[in-house]
Design a protein around this motif. Structure first.
Motif: not given
Ligand code: PLP
Length: 354
Positions: A71-74, A77, A99, A143, A145, A147, A166, A168-169, A187, A189-190
């Motif tokens: 489901g990603g970082a989103s 949320f 974000w 957050t 970082n 991004t 968060d 994620s990055s 998330g 993916q970084k």
């Molecule tokens: N939070 C941060 C800091 C991000 O950089 C991103 C995506 O680049 C997200 C959240 C969203 O992540 P996702 O696409 O995994 O939902």
């Protein structure tokens, strides 16, 4: 040779991509990682090792669970307030970019949101530091970082309120004291692995207090109980993340990669500050080491510079549309030699255009 300064998704070392692709063809006895049952001991070992590597590399203390979710970082949320914010209570948020803003927008579905500080008025070019967290907040969210804008938090508040972040990055790019946080999500993916995997590190004792009935897939406790296997996990993303975390460990872990990341960021920011054609877009003390945003003094030169950089092997340097200019994303997998190449190109371009 191409130098990938793109913001993702999923910038990993070539050797990790090679190993991952091999497992697609033959993970065990000629069977693909994609087709073997996720309930086999072989795949259970992959989940176990990935979880263990996250704990080891980030020095996660006891009393915390590491979850491999989707489901990603989103999705986080929404999952964060759903699990941590009792109805009628307030959560405090730091607004430091798009974000953070998306995270903020989910809160009213579950309770009240208090934006205790924001840098929106300056297009998120700094991280606010002058704020206090109301003691009755259910949690504080930040957050680490940003991004898109290229700012990073280098200190976190000392507070009795649970801290949610968060990451994620910038997760795995620098050492963090996990004990200062109650929930970290990212998330993958970084710096971890392919999209489709989300890492959550949660202090067990903060769960179970929302007073609301939570659908199973959105309930952290269900995933803890299921060992991140409540449903079919994203097998390829987890396997590739495991390979990448092994790579990180073999490089000396987070402390070593942090040194390299500092050296990379230093090299590029030094050139941005020295070269009269370029300028940074963020407050110096908040400059991100992962996403370096900069523009040109003469905006008319931006297109020609981008073209020149691309012709010389630089990928993904174009800035996000909300900042413009350039964004050099420098995740763990980007070698310092790529940064030196970019710096050299900036110097050559400046010689031609002064
Ligand atoms: N939070 C941060 C800091 C991000 O950089 C991103 C995506 O680049 C997200 C959240 C969203 O992540 P996702 O696409 O995994 O939902």
């Amino acid at each position: 040779m191409r130098h990938n300064f793109g913001a993702g998704p999923c910038i990993l070392p070539q050797e990790v991509f090679k190993q991952a692709s091999q497992a697609v063809l033959d993970f065990k006895d000629g069977l693909s990682i994609l087709e073997i049952s996720h309930r086999t001991p072989e795949f259970e070992a992959v989940v176990e090792e990935t979880t263990r590597l996250v704990k080891e590399l980030l020095n996660v203390p006891s009393g915390y669970s590491v979850l491999l979710l989707q489901g990603g970082a989103s999705l986080q949320f929404a999952m964060v307030p759903m699990n941590l914010l009792p109805e009628g209570k307030t959560a405090s948020y730091l607004e430091t970019g798009v974000w953070a803003n998306k995270a903020i927008k989910e809160v009213p579905n579950f309770g009240k949101v208090n934006i205790i500080a924001s840098s929106k008025d300056s297009n998120f070019t700094f991280v606010p530091k002058d704020y206090s967290i109301p003691e009755d907040s259910a949690y504080f969210h930040c957050t680490s970082n940003n991004t898109i804008y290229g700012t990073e938090m280098f200190s976190f508040p000392d507070t009795k309120v649970p801290v949610v972040c968060d990451m994620s990055s910038d997760i795995m790019s620098r050492e963090i004291d996990v004990s200062k946080f109650d929930l970290i999500y990212a998330g993958a993916q970084k710096n971890i692995g392919p999209a489709g995997l989300t890492i959550v590190i949660v202090k067990d004792e903060i769960l179970g207090k929302s007073g609301r009935k939570i659908p199973a897939m959105l309930d952290y406790s269900v995933h803890i109980e299921g060992g991140s296997m409540y449903n079919t996990p994203p097998v390829f993303s987890i396997y590739t993340a495991m390979l990448n975390l092994r790579w990180l460990k073999s490089k000396g872990g987070v402390a070593e990669i942090e040194k390299e990341n500092k050296a990379k960021a230093y090299a590029l920011y030094t050139e941005i500050d020295r070269n009269p054609l370029f300028k940074g877009t963020c407050a110096v003390e908040d400059r991100s080491r992962m996403n370096i945003c900069f523009v040109m003094e003469n905006p008319e030169l931006e297109k020609p510079f981008l073209k020149f950089a691309e012709e010389n092997g630089i990928e993904g340097l174009k800035g996000h549309r909300s900042v413009g200019g350039f964004r050099a994303s420098m995740y763990n997998a980007l070698p310092i030699t790529s940064v030196h190449t970019l710096v050299e190109l900036m110097q050559i371009f400046a010689e031609k255009h002064q």
